[in-house]
Structures are given as C-alpha cells and as structure tokens.
Enzyme design. Structure first.
Site, PDB file in Angstrom:
ATOM      1  N   CYS A 114       0.818  -1.229   0.000  1.00 66.11           N
ATOM      2  CA  CYS A 114       0.000   0.000   0.000  1.00 66.11           C
ATOM      3  C   CYS A 114       0.846   1.271   0.000  1.00 66.11           C
ATOM      4  O   CYS A 114       0.325   2.365  -0.227  1.00 66.11           O
ATOM      5  CB  CYS A 114      -0.938  -0.001   1.200  1.00 66.11           C
ATOM      6  SG  CYS A 114      -2.014  -1.436   1.241  1.00 66.11           S
ATOM      7  N   HIS A 257      -3.490   7.080   3.502  1.00 69.69           N
ATOM      8  CA  HIS A 257      -3.855   5.789   2.901  1.00 69.69           C
ATOM      9  C   HIS A 257      -5.270   5.436   3.350  1.00 69.69           C
ATOM     10  O   HIS A 257      -5.585   5.487   4.544  1.00 69.69           O
ATOM     11  CB  HIS A 257      -2.856   4.729   3.361  1.00 69.69           C
ATOM     12  CG  HIS A 257      -3.227   3.345   2.943  1.00 69.69           C
ATOM     13  ND1 HIS A 257      -3.695   3.055   1.685  1.00 69.69           N
ATOM     14  CD2 HIS A 257      -3.226   2.164   3.632  1.00 69.69           C
ATOM     15  CE1 HIS A 257      -3.954   1.762   1.604  1.00 69.69           C
ATOM     16  NE2 HIS A 257      -3.681   1.208   2.770  1.00 69.69           N
ATOM     17  N   ASN A 287     -10.074  -0.211   0.482  1.00 71.08           N
ATOM     18  CA  ASN A 287      -8.612  -0.097   0.465  1.00 71.08           C
ATOM     19  C   ASN A 287      -8.107  -0.591  -0.894  1.00 71.08           C
ATOM     20  O   ASN A 287      -8.158  -1.786  -1.178  1.00 71.08           O
ATOM     21  CB  ASN A 287      -8.047  -0.937   1.611  1.00 71.08           C
ATOM     22  CG  ASN A 287      -6.527  -0.891   1.688  1.00 71.08           C
ATOM     23  OD1 ASN A 287      -5.861  -0.413   0.773  1.00 71.08           O
ATOM     24  ND2 ASN A 287      -5.987  -1.405   2.774  1.00 71.08           N
TER      25      ASN A 287
HETATM   26  N1  COA Z   1     -18.473  -9.179   9.600  1.00 74.52           N
HETATM   27  C1  COA Z   1     -18.866  -9.557  10.809  1.00 74.52           C
HETATM   28  N2  COA Z   1     -18.030  -9.987  11.766  1.00 74.52           N
HETATM   29  C2  COA Z   1     -16.730 -10.044  11.460  1.00 74.52           C
HETATM   30  C3  COA Z   1     -16.230  -9.671  10.193  1.00 74.52           C
HETATM   31  C4  COA Z   1     -17.165  -9.233   9.242  1.00 74.52           C
HETATM   32  N3  COA Z   1     -16.800  -8.844   8.006  1.00 74.52           N
HETATM   33  N4  COA Z   1     -14.888  -9.823  10.185  1.00 74.52           N
HETATM   34  C5  COA Z   1     -14.535 -10.275  11.394  1.00 74.52           C
HETATM   35  N5  COA Z   1     -15.647 -10.429  12.174  1.00 74.52           N
HETATM   36  C6  COA Z   1     -15.733 -10.908  13.538  1.00 74.52           C
HETATM   37  C7  COA Z   1     -14.571 -11.772  13.937  1.00 74.52           C
HETATM   38  O1  COA Z   1     -14.746 -13.099  13.495  1.00 74.52           O
HETATM   39  C8  COA Z   1     -14.596 -11.660  15.429  1.00 74.52           C
HETATM   40  O2  COA Z   1     -15.587 -12.495  15.920  1.00 74.52           O
HETATM   41  P1  COA Z   1     -15.366 -13.301  17.297  1.00 74.52           P
HETATM   42  O3  COA Z   1     -15.217 -12.219  18.352  1.00 74.52           O
HETATM   43  O4  COA Z   1     -16.606 -14.096  17.414  1.00 74.52           O
HETATM   44  O5  COA Z   1     -14.111 -14.104  17.107  1.00 74.52           O
HETATM   45  C9  COA Z   1     -15.074 -10.226  15.662  1.00 74.52           C
HETATM   46  O6  COA Z   1     -15.690  -9.796  14.429  1.00 74.52           O
HETATM   47  C10 COA Z   1     -13.949  -9.273  16.001  1.00 74.52           C
HETATM   48  O7  COA Z   1     -12.893  -9.508  15.073  1.00 74.52           O
HETATM   49  P2  COA Z   1     -11.625  -8.632  15.064  1.00 74.52           P
HETATM   50  O8  COA Z   1     -10.725  -9.050  13.942  1.00 74.52           O
HETATM   51  O9  COA Z   1     -11.044  -8.575  16.437  1.00 74.52           O
HETATM   52  O10 COA Z   1     -12.289  -7.213  14.712  1.00 74.52           O
HETATM   53  P3  COA Z   1     -11.673  -5.797  14.763  1.00 74.52           P
HETATM   54  O11 COA Z   1     -12.491  -4.940  15.620  1.00 74.52           O
HETATM   55  O12 COA Z   1     -10.186  -5.832  14.986  1.00 74.52           O
HETATM   56  O13 COA Z   1     -11.910  -5.307  13.253  1.00 74.52           O
HETATM   57  C11 COA Z   1     -10.676  -5.068  11.210  1.00 74.52           C
HETATM   58  C12 COA Z   1     -11.344  -6.036  12.177  1.00 74.52           C
HETATM   59  C13 COA Z   1     -10.036  -5.895  10.090  1.00 74.52           C
HETATM   60  C14 COA Z   1     -11.748  -4.148  10.617  1.00 74.52           C
HETATM   61  C15 COA Z   1      -9.609  -4.243  11.977  1.00 74.52           C
HETATM   62  O14 COA Z   1      -8.756  -5.087  12.707  1.00 74.52           O
HETATM   63  C16 COA Z   1      -8.780  -3.407  11.066  1.00 74.52           C
HETATM   64  O15 COA Z   1      -9.249  -2.438  10.503  1.00 74.52           O
HETATM   65  N6  COA Z   1      -7.475  -3.745  10.902  1.00 74.52           N
HETATM   66  C17 COA Z   1      -6.615  -3.082   9.934  1.00 74.52           C
HETATM   67  C18 COA Z   1      -6.739  -3.785   8.625  1.00 74.52           C
HETATM   68  C19 COA Z   1      -6.157  -3.024   7.485  1.00 74.52           C
HETATM   69  O16 COA Z   1      -6.523  -1.897   7.256  1.00 74.52           O
HETATM   70  N7  COA Z   1      -5.263  -3.669   6.737  1.00 74.52           N
HETATM   71  C20 COA Z   1      -4.634  -3.118   5.605  1.00 74.52           C
HETATM   72  C21 COA Z   1      -3.595  -2.149   6.010  1.00 74.52           C
HETATM   73  S1  COA Z   1      -2.692  -1.575   4.662  1.00 74.52           S
END
Ligand code: COA
Length: 330
Positions: A114, A257, A287
């Site tokens: 990215c 970004h 993204n």
């Molecule tokens: N819809 C519903 N539930 C979802 C889901 C979706 N699309 N994706 C994950 N979940 C669930 C998980 O399974 C988890 O369930 P559980 O508690 O029963 O195990 C719960 O939501 C929490 O998951 P978690 O991964 O801890 O969520 P989060 O609050 O960290 O949010 C992201 C997930 C990916 C949105 C967040 O971590 C994030 O934005 N990370 C950065 C990612 C990014 O931008 N990457 C590229 C960078 S260049």
C-alpha cells in the site's frame, strides 16, 4: 539543492463493477452495520469484468498524459507500483509502456504494497536528479481482488481495485504547477508476517496441478496491522512536517492511505489534524492498496478539495511493513 519534481498531470481509473456491503451480506456472514462501524467502507470497485493491472494503469496514465498535454512518446521512464501485476514476467511497467505504444525506455515495477505510490514517487525523484530532462510516468495500481479470499469475511470486505497515475518532470508548467516538495519512506521486515500474500512466491511455491492454498490470498492479523498502521503513518507524517519546520496547522489537505476510516481518524487525531482537512474516499473504493493515495489525490484535485496554493500531506502504510509520507505544494 534537490532537483525539483513537478506533477504535470494526474489521473485515476477504477473498474466498472461495484460490490456493496449488501452484496457481501449475500457472500459471507457479515452485515452493513458491522462493516460501516469497523471500517467506514460502503462499496468498492472490483475488476469483475476481467480488468487487469495494466488496463487500469493505462486508463489512469492516459488521463495524466492528457492533463500534462503530453504524448506517450515524450515519456522517458515508466514505473508501476503494484503487488498484483498482470504477471511476474513481463513486468506491468513493460506491458504498460507497450500499451502506450513506446519502447526503449527504463520500465520497472516497484513492490511496496500500500506504500507503493510513495516508493515509486521517491524513485522518480531520484531519476529526475540523475536525468533532469526525464519525463517520468508513475502509475500505482492494485487488483487486490485477484488476491482476496472471498470466503474470508475478516479480509474480503476491506479491499477494492483501482489505479492512479502522475507524470513528473523537473521542469515546471508555469505558476500553480504542483511541486512534490519531499518524500520520506521507511520499512521494517521484522513485522512482515503480520500482513502477507505468500503463495506462489519462491518461498511457498506451488507444483503443477496442485490446488492453491489460502496463503495465495491476503492474510493478516487485523488488530496488529491496525496498531502499526496508526503508529507508523502518524510518526512519519510528523517527521516530514518537522523536517520542514511545519506544523499540522500549515497543512491544507491531508490525504492518508484509505485503509479504513478508524485508522484515518486515529492518525488525524495523533497529528492534531482538523477533520475538515482530511480527504477520504474509502467509503466508495475500500482499500485499493498502492492506488489508494494517488486515487485520493486525483479525486481531491478533480473535486476542488485541493485548491491552488494548498499544501497537501500524504501518508501511507502497507505490508512489508512499509510506510511513508509526502508533501506537495499545489
Ligand atoms: N463481519 C462480521 N463480523 C466479522 C467480520 C465481518 N466482516 N470480520 C470479522 N468479524 C468478527 C470476527 O470473526 C470476530 O468475531 P469473534 O469475536 O466471534 O471471534 C469479531 O468480528 C472481532 O474480530 P476482530 O478481527 O477482532 O475485529 P476488529 O475490531 O479488529 O476489526 C478489522 C477487524 C479488520 C476491521 C480491523 O482489525 C482493522 O481495521 N485492521 C486493519 C486492517 C487493514 O486496514 N489492513 C490493511 C492495512 S494496509
């Protein structure tokens, strides 16, 4: 003194098809409320009609060249930032140059996920320092959908496809010609395993006839990536401002970004950047990896969010990990 680097033309291109949060509700166990509250994303353009990295780069480059009032044969260097090229060999830059009808130039791909656009921009600045007559095309594009597992709800809802392009020269185009004032880029491979696309590489090769594994797709530890993205992007933006004796108050527009809205808001808060100065379009594109910042820049200029005279701060973060910042005076 640095050789100056002017943006002579800017353009972007996205695939025609759109996947909305409602579409994802039919594909995986998720819902609009979860996606919007965690990411701010509502829809993304996805290459469902088979558009490739080179197709989108060509679309963006064509617009950038038109804005620059240049013909493709005036270009001296072609750089494509991508982690999802049409093929490993030939490079997308070679293919793009061919599509533009030119040959006999340096053409290369840059891989910094990215952060690819700022890495390519820094490379172009170095080329301009070596060859002040150069006319460099930088295109940044990812077809992230080609490396997304659409059964993995934790990643598939985040990404979209797109491209942005700039034409750069050391020669300005008169008053109001946008100038890239500086770029800072950095990396730390120690955290590489937190965000990967490994399968098919020489470290995890496939044998003929073997079924692809989940490592072929984007895999990440979302929580860890989130923390590092906020920390690294805000610190490198602050470092660049400090280097130039500037404060966030001096910045007119911040284009981070477009990973997700919570990361953007957290970075804005750390930098004490008023919300009204922060440009976002992740709501409709998701993204788009390397394309995210030039796509934002191109739209922000086209929509008049960036105006003549504005000081624009760019910030990126990506797999590797890689991160960077840039300053442009419009
Ligand atoms: N819809 C519903 N539930 C979802 C889901 C979706 N699309 N994706 C994950 N979940 C669930 C998980 O399974 C988890 O369930 P559980 O508690 O029963 O195990 C719960 O939501 C929490 O998951 P978690 O991964 O801890 O969520 P989060 O609050 O960290 O949010 C992201 C997930 C990916 C949105 C967040 O971590 C994030 O934005 N990370 C950065 C990612 C990014 O931008 N990457 C590229 C960078 S260049």
């Amino acid at each position: 003194m640095n050789t100056p680097c002017f943006i002579r033309g800017l353009g972007h291109c996205v695939p025609e098809s759109v996947l909305t949060n409602a579409d994802f509700e039919r594909m995986v166990e998720t819902n609009d409320e979860w996606i919007v509250s965690r990411t701010g994303i509502r829809e993304r353009h996805v290459a469902l009609k088979g558009e490739t990295c080179v197709d989108l780069c060509f679309g963006a480059a064509d617009k950038a060249l038109a804005q620059a009032g240049m013909q493709a044969d005036e270009l001296t260097h072609v750089i494509v930032a991508t982690f999802s090229p049409d093929s490993v060999i030939p490079s997308s830059a070679c293919m793009l140059a061919h599509r533009l009808g030119i040959s006999g130039r340096m053409c290369m791909d840059v891989s910094a996920a990215c952060s690819g656009f700022l890495y390519a921009l820094e490379t172009a600045r170095a080329l301009l320092a070596l060859h002040p007559q150069a006319r460099v095309l930088v295109a940044a594009c990812d077809i992230v959908s080609s490396r997304v597992d659409y059964t993995d709800r934790g990643t598939c809802i985040l990404f979209g496809d797109g491209a942005g392009a700039v034409v750069l020269t050391a020669e300005d185009c008169g008053a109001g010609c946008p100038q890239v004032l500086d770029v800072l880029v950095s990396a730390d491979g120690a955290m590489g395993d937190l965000l990967t696309v490994k399968g098919g590489g020489s470290g995890t090769p496939y044998k003929l006839g073997e079924t692809i594994r989940s490592d072929f797709f984007v895999q990440m530890n979302g929580r860890e990536v989130y923390k590092h993205a906020v920390r690294s992007m805000s610190s490198i933006c602050a470092e660049l401002l400090q280097k130039h004796g500037l404060t966030p108050q001096d910045v007119d527009v911040f284009i981070p970004h477009q990973a997700n809205l919570r990361i953007v808001e957290a970075v804005g808060k750390r930098l004490e950047m008023p919300e009204a100065k922060v440009f976002t379009n992740l709501q409709k594109y998701g993204n788009t990896s390397a394309a995210s910042v030039p796509l934002g820049l191109s739209e922000a200029v086209a929509e008049g969010f960036v105006k003549p005279g504005h000081l624009v701060l760019l910030g990126t973060f990506g797999g590797g990990f890689t991160w960077g910042s840039g300053l442009i005076r419009f």
